[in-house]
Design an enzyme around this catalytic site. Structure first.
Site, PDB file in Angstrom:
ATOM      1  N   HIS A 141       0.836  -1.200   0.000  1.00 51.95           N
ATOM      2  CA  HIS A 141       0.000   0.000   0.000  1.00 51.95           C
ATOM      3  C   HIS A 141       0.869   1.248   0.000  1.00 51.95           C
ATOM      4  O   HIS A 141       1.899   1.306   0.671  1.00 51.95           O
ATOM      5  CB  HIS A 141      -0.907   0.017   1.241  1.00 51.95           C
ATOM      6  CG  HIS A 141      -1.914  -1.090   1.254  1.00 51.95           C
ATOM      7  ND1 HIS A 141      -3.026  -1.101   0.451  1.00 51.95           N
ATOM      8  CD2 HIS A 141      -1.980  -2.229   1.970  1.00 51.95           C
ATOM      9  CE1 HIS A 141      -3.739  -2.186   0.672  1.00 51.95           C
ATOM     10  NE2 HIS A 141      -3.119  -2.905   1.589  1.00 51.95           N
ATOM     11  N   ARG A 181      23.731 -14.895  11.168  1.00 50.10           N
ATOM     12  CA  ARG A 181      24.845 -15.813  10.917  1.00 50.10           C
ATOM     13  C   ARG A 181      25.216 -15.713   9.445  1.00 50.10           C
ATOM     14  O   ARG A 181      24.360 -15.493   8.591  1.00 50.10           O
ATOM     15  CB  ARG A 181      24.488 -17.262  11.251  1.00 50.10           C
ATOM     16  CG  ARG A 181      24.079 -17.513  12.680  1.00 50.10           C
ATOM     17  CD  ARG A 181      23.937 -18.996  12.968  1.00 50.10           C
ATOM     18  NE  ARG A 181      25.235 -19.634  13.134  1.00 50.10           N
ATOM     19  CZ  ARG A 181      25.427 -20.942  13.232  1.00 50.10           C
ATOM     20  NH1 ARG A 181      24.397 -21.771  13.136  1.00 50.10           N
ATOM     21  NH2 ARG A 181      26.628 -21.447  13.400  1.00 50.10           N
ATOM     22  N   ALA A 212      11.702 -18.313  10.954  1.00 46.00           N
ATOM     23  CA  ALA A 212      10.247 -18.249  11.073  1.00 46.00           C
ATOM     24  C   ALA A 212       9.813 -16.903  11.631  1.00 46.00           C
ATOM     25  O   ALA A 212      10.401 -16.386  12.575  1.00 46.00           O
ATOM     26  CB  ALA A 212       9.752 -19.377  11.981  1.00 46.00           C
TER      27      ALA A 212
END
Length: 279
Positions: free
Chosen positions: A129, A199, A176
């Protein structure tokens, strides 16, 4: 067993038999009517049943040996039937796995290279948007397009979000729940909101912890109101490639009769940027 209990069990068995039959027979492959709607649907690829929202197949290509789980949304354009121009806008490579309930929403250019795996409920889009005008409802402002590319061999964990303008390198782990934009280098792990490199792989040393720098193109605390980095802080937000297609069915034609204010220019985050050449 009473007559009522027997009837309930028979109904239960009938419903589950019908659902399992639909799951088995509803799989989309290259030789099914649904598979033939796509610009390309590679040999050995399968999309499970039931699907999510799938439209704009003419502008979607899927490589060979790719597995798409149930309830995955694959869409090209804002609405079914929108003309997106002469070339596909969503490309998924060979041997990819797209997790259950994920959403891949393309309008301009979204490329997922070979051997990319995602967990469930991942969201990837090349449009967001606009909010340049503080007095107009955000939902009524021109959306902003920026090309997305996810490099081969990468893994996106459950619930990850990839925003417009993201360019993710090869063999990258997206943790996640991370929210990614900007450029992510090859062979690293990024995590967080916004995602930061935690990492990196160093030849000869292996995987080493990082200082937690954000991918280039991601705004960090410490920038001035103009977007210029203050001393000792990260660089300012990099401009992402803007939408190129202005033909029939383009976003500007759908939402704004005037389109971009200047020829060859589109506003990205309130700043005029040159558009990419068509194609």
């Amino acid at each position: 067993m009473s007559g009522g209990s027997l009837l309930r069990e028979l109904r239960w068995r009938a419903v589950h038999w019908a659902f399992q039959t639909a799951q088995r027979d509803g799989v989309v492959t290259a030789d099914t009517p649904a598979g033939r709607k796509f610009a390309a649907f590679g040999r050995g690829s399968m999309a499970a049943f039931p699907p999510g929202s799938v439209f704009g197949e003419h502008w979607i290509t899927i490589g060979e040996g790719t597995l798409i789980a149930a309830q995955v949304t694959l869409s090209a354009g804002m609405v079914p039937g929108q003309d997106l121009g002469p070339v596909p806008v969503l490309r998924i490579g060979d041997r990819c796995v797209i997790g259950r309930g994920s959403h891949i929403v393309a309008h301009h250019s979204l490329v997922i290279e070979d051997d990319v795996f995602t967990g469930p409920y991942v969201y990837i889009t090349d449009q967001n948007h606009g909010y340049a005008d503080p007095d107009i409802p955000i939902g009524r402002q021109m959306p902003l397009n920026a090309a997305v590319r996810i490099g081969s061999g990468s893994w996106l964990g459950a619930g990850a979000v990839v925003l417009p303008g993201a360019c993710i390198g090869r063999n990258v782990v997206i943790a996640a729940g991370s929210v990614v934009r900007g450029t992510v280098p090859d062979r690293c792990v990024v995590a967080g909101v916004p995602a930061r490199v935690v990492r990196s792989y160093v030849p000869g040393d292996g995987w080493s912890p990082s200082s937690g720098t954000a991918p280039s193109g991601t705004a960090l605390p410490g920038t001035s109101p103009s977007g210029t980095a203050l001393p000792g802080t990260a660089p300012p937000l990099a401009a992402a490639p803007a939408s190129a297609w202005t033909g029939p069915g383009a976003v500007g034609a759908l939402l704004s009769p005037e389109g971009p204010s200047l020829p060859g220019v589109e506003r990205v985050e309130g700043v005029a940027q040159p558009v990419d050449p068509p194609g």
